[in-house]
Design a protein around this motif. Structure first.
Motif, PDB file in Angstrom:
ATOM      1  N   GLY A 237       0.797  -1.226   0.000  1.00  0.00           N
ATOM      2  CA  GLY A 237       0.000   0.000   0.000  1.00  0.00           C
ATOM      3  C   GLY A 237       0.824   1.268   0.000  1.00  0.00           C
ATOM      4  O   GLY A 237       0.276   2.369   0.043  1.00  0.00           O
ATOM      5  N   GLY A 238       2.139   1.130  -0.076  1.00  0.00           N
ATOM      6  CA  GLY A 238       3.017   2.300  -0.102  1.00  0.00           C
ATOM      7  C   GLY A 238       3.646   2.565   1.248  1.00  0.00           C
ATOM      8  O   GLY A 238       3.033   2.349   2.300  1.00  0.00           O
ATOM      9  N   THR A 239       4.888   3.034   1.213  1.00  0.00           N
ATOM     10  CA  THR A 239       5.613   3.346   2.451  1.00  0.00           C
ATOM     11  C   THR A 239       6.169   4.766   2.368  1.00  0.00           C
ATOM     12  O   THR A 239       6.367   5.308   1.272  1.00  0.00           O
ATOM     13  CB  THR A 239       6.778   2.361   2.671  1.00  0.00           C
ATOM     14  OG1 THR A 239       7.667   2.408   1.540  1.00  0.00           O
ATOM     15  CG2 THR A 239       6.260   0.934   2.819  1.00  0.00           C
ATOM     16  N   ALA A 240       6.421   5.356   3.525  1.00  0.00           N
ATOM     17  CA  ALA A 240       6.970   6.714   3.556  1.00  0.00           C
ATOM     18  C   ALA A 240       8.428   6.719   3.099  1.00  0.00           C
ATOM     19  O   ALA A 240       8.903   7.688   2.518  1.00  0.00           O
ATOM     20  CB  ALA A 240       6.853   7.290   4.961  1.00  0.00           C
ATOM     21  N   TRP A 241       9.142   5.635   3.398  1.00  0.00           N
ATOM     22  CA  TRP A 241      10.529   5.512   2.951  1.00  0.00           C
ATOM     23  C   TRP A 241      10.542   4.706   1.652  1.00  0.00           C
ATOM     24  O   TRP A 241      10.000   3.596   1.587  1.00  0.00           O
ATOM     25  CB  TRP A 241      11.382   4.819   4.023  1.00  0.00           C
ATOM     26  CG  TRP A 241      11.718   5.714   5.176  1.00  0.00           C
ATOM     27  CD1 TRP A 241      10.840   6.258   6.077  1.00  0.00           C
ATOM     28  CD2 TRP A 241      13.019   6.201   5.543  1.00  0.00           C
ATOM     29  NE1 TRP A 241      11.519   7.034   6.980  1.00  0.00           N
ATOM     30  CE2 TRP A 241      12.848   7.024   6.696  1.00  0.00           C
ATOM     31  CE3 TRP A 241      14.305   6.021   5.033  1.00  0.00           C
ATOM     32  CZ2 TRP A 241      13.914   7.663   7.328  1.00  0.00           C
ATOM     33  CZ3 TRP A 241      15.374   6.654   5.665  1.00  0.00           C
ATOM     34  CH2 TRP A 241      15.173   7.465   6.793  1.00  0.00           C
ATOM     35  N   MET A 242      11.163   5.263   0.631  1.00  0.00           N
ATOM     36  CA  MET A 242      11.213   4.626  -0.689  1.00  0.00           C
ATOM     37  C   MET A 242      12.663   4.570  -1.170  1.00  0.00           C
ATOM     38  O   MET A 242      13.518   5.326  -0.688  1.00  0.00           O
ATOM     39  CB  MET A 242      10.337   5.401  -1.674  1.00  0.00           C
ATOM     40  CG  MET A 242       8.854   5.416  -1.279  1.00  0.00           C
ATOM     41  SD  MET A 242       7.861   6.529  -2.299  1.00  0.00           S
ATOM     42  CE  MET A 242       8.401   8.140  -1.676  1.00  0.00           C
ATOM     43  N   TYR A 243      12.914   3.705  -2.143  1.00  0.00           N
ATOM     44  CA  TYR A 243      14.301   3.404  -2.507  1.00  0.00           C
ATOM     45  C   TYR A 243      14.516   3.403  -4.012  1.00  0.00           C
ATOM     46  O   TYR A 243      13.669   2.920  -4.781  1.00  0.00           O
ATOM     47  CB  TYR A 243      14.700   2.033  -1.944  1.00  0.00           C
ATOM     48  CG  TYR A 243      14.550   1.925  -0.439  1.00  0.00           C
ATOM     49  CD1 TYR A 243      15.641   2.142   0.403  1.00  0.00           C
ATOM     50  CD2 TYR A 243      13.316   1.627   0.127  1.00  0.00           C
ATOM     51  CE1 TYR A 243      15.494   2.057   1.785  1.00  0.00           C
ATOM     52  CE2 TYR A 243      13.169   1.548   1.506  1.00  0.00           C
ATOM     53  CZ  TYR A 243      14.257   1.765   2.321  1.00  0.00           C
ATOM     54  OH  TYR A 243      14.110   1.691   3.680  1.00  0.00           O
ATOM     55  N   LEU A 244      15.694   3.906  -4.406  1.00  0.00           N
ATOM     56  CA  LEU A 244      16.208   3.766  -5.762  1.00  0.00           C
ATOM     57  C   LEU A 244      17.463   2.906  -5.687  1.00  0.00           C
ATOM     58  O   LEU A 244      18.241   3.007  -4.742  1.00  0.00           O
ATOM     59  CB  LEU A 244      16.573   5.126  -6.364  1.00  0.00           C
ATOM     60  CG  LEU A 244      15.429   6.088  -6.671  1.00  0.00           C
ATOM     61  CD1 LEU A 244      15.987   7.430  -7.150  1.00  0.00           C
ATOM     62  CD2 LEU A 244      14.496   5.502  -7.728  1.00  0.00           C
ATOM     63  N   SER A 245      17.665   2.068  -6.711  1.00  0.00           N
ATOM     64  CA  SER A 245      18.825   1.190  -6.691  1.00  0.00           C
ATOM     65  C   SER A 245      19.414   1.057  -8.087  1.00  0.00           C
ATOM     66  O   SER A 245      18.701   1.151  -9.089  1.00  0.00           O
ATOM     67  CB  SER A 245      18.417  -0.192  -6.161  1.00  0.00           C
ATOM     68  OG  SER A 245      19.511  -1.086  -6.229  1.00  0.00           O
ATOM     69  N   GLY A 246      20.711   0.815  -8.106  1.00  0.00           N
ATOM     70  CA  GLY A 246      21.387   0.575  -9.379  1.00  0.00           C
ATOM     71  C   GLY A 246      21.510  -0.902  -9.694  1.00  0.00           C
ATOM     72  O   GLY A 246      21.979  -1.270 -10.784  1.00  0.00           O
ATOM     73  N   VAL A 247      21.134  -1.742  -8.752  1.00  0.00           N
ATOM     74  CA  VAL A 247      21.156  -3.198  -8.967  1.00  0.00           C
ATOM     75  C   VAL A 247      19.760  -3.727  -8.656  1.00  0.00           C
ATOM     76  O   VAL A 247      18.985  -3.071  -7.945  1.00  0.00           O
ATOM     77  CB  VAL A 247      22.205  -3.897  -8.065  1.00  0.00           C
ATOM     78  CG1 VAL A 247      23.596  -3.349  -8.349  1.00  0.00           C
ATOM     79  CG2 VAL A 247      21.852  -3.723  -6.593  1.00  0.00           C
TER      80      VAL A 247
END
Length: 313
Positions: A237-247
């Motif tokens: 349902g979605g989180t306040a902390w989100m992430y981008l990754s190169g792998v």
């Protein structure tokens, strides 16, 4: 005590089924009207920028008054620690955030920061029957130890396995986890301490809705750098902390099989079956009862018939 007849039992059960259907329909409608937290804040974590300095860990410990760790924050040997069959470090009662290193076959290692993700619809909150958890309008999931009864259902419910229990305290065993620096910073409009301390710009603080846009814009502008996915945008349902990754996210221990709908929906799906169960079970029990007593009833009827025939002869 009043004897409960078969007819009364079935009547009560069906009444309960109808009541359950009414209650559940109300809960479902409430969930359908949920519009999230438009003013909720969030953090975008860019794993491509993290160098594993653990400055965020140190800042968290200072802000939350946590004890010094067994190994100093500049000791990189913590990245080699493994627990329970190769599991990397997790948050606990004395560390509300930890950074782990993930070596790659090609290129340098990837570092991942772990803390409470402050879900939009937290499973810890919905699992707590004494309402020890609160989702604030700022986006933080906070905890009230004064009403907690120590059942630890929140620990089981959390899909990210974040809430930790203070087993070391015999007199005050409570749940411990990141609270988004709510009491000291967030409710005053300030970013959490870890964000202010990060020297690499790994952590971007802002309104969650804006962070989602920033994340996708960053991916579009650097498609060769990032995996085309924002982890946390939709998970549970979605989180306040989100992430981008190169792998790929699974290479840094993210659960990529996480469902997109809130955990609460699972309970609703289950509870939606309750009225049907209440309606069907009495009928099934009645059928089982008839089958199991059929021989006895037939015997009684034959016996009565024989008695009548004897009395008539």
């Amino acid at each position: 005590m009043e004897k409960i007849t078969r007819r009364k039992f079935i009547s009560v059960s069906l009444g309960g089924a109808a009541a359950g259907a009414f209650v559940l329909s109300g809960k479902a409608q409430g969930a359908g009207n949920f519009t999230g937290y438009p003013e909720g804040m969030g953090v975008l974590v860019d794993l491509t920028r993290c160098i594993g300095c653990r400055t965020c860990e140190a800042a968290c410990n200072r802000e939350q008054g946590l004890p010094e760790p067994a190994l100093p924050f500049d000791d990189t040997s913590v990245f080699d620690q493994e627990f329970h069959g190769g599991q990397k470090r997790r948050t606990d009662e004395n560390a509300f955030t930890v950074v782990n290193r993930y070596d790659q076959a090609e290129g340098g290692p990837v570092y991942r920061k772990i803390q409470c993700n402050h879900c939009n619809e937290p499973a810890c909150l919905t699992s707590c029957f004494v309402n020890a958890y609160t989702k604030t309008k700022e986006g933080a999931v906070i905890y009230n130890s004064k009403v907690c009864v120590g059942c630890r259902m929140c620990m089981t419910a959390c899909p990210f396995r974040i809430p930790a229990y203070a087993y070391s305290s015999a007199t005050n065993p409570v749940i411990r986890k990141c609270i988004f620096c709510y009491d000291t910073r967030l409710k005053y409009g300030k970013p959490p301490a870890c964000i202010d301390a990060c020297p690499q710009g790994v952590l971007t603080f802002g309104h969650r809705k804006n962070l989602v846009k920033i994340a996708h814009e960053r991916i579009r502008a650097n498609s060769d750098l990032y995996v085309d996915y924002v982890y946390g945008e939709d998970e549970v349902g979605g989180t306040a902390w989100m992430y981008l990754s190169g792998v790929p996210f699974e290479e840094v221990d993210f659960d990529v099989t996480m469902q997109k709908k809130p955990i609460l929906n699972n309970a609703q799906d289950f509870l939606s079956q309750v009225p049907m169960v209440l309606a069907i079970w009495p009928a099934l029990f009645l059928g089982f009862h008839r089958l199991s007593t059929r021989g006895e009833e037939d015997g009684d009827e034959n016996s009565n018939l024989s008695n009548r025939e004897e009395s008539q002869s």
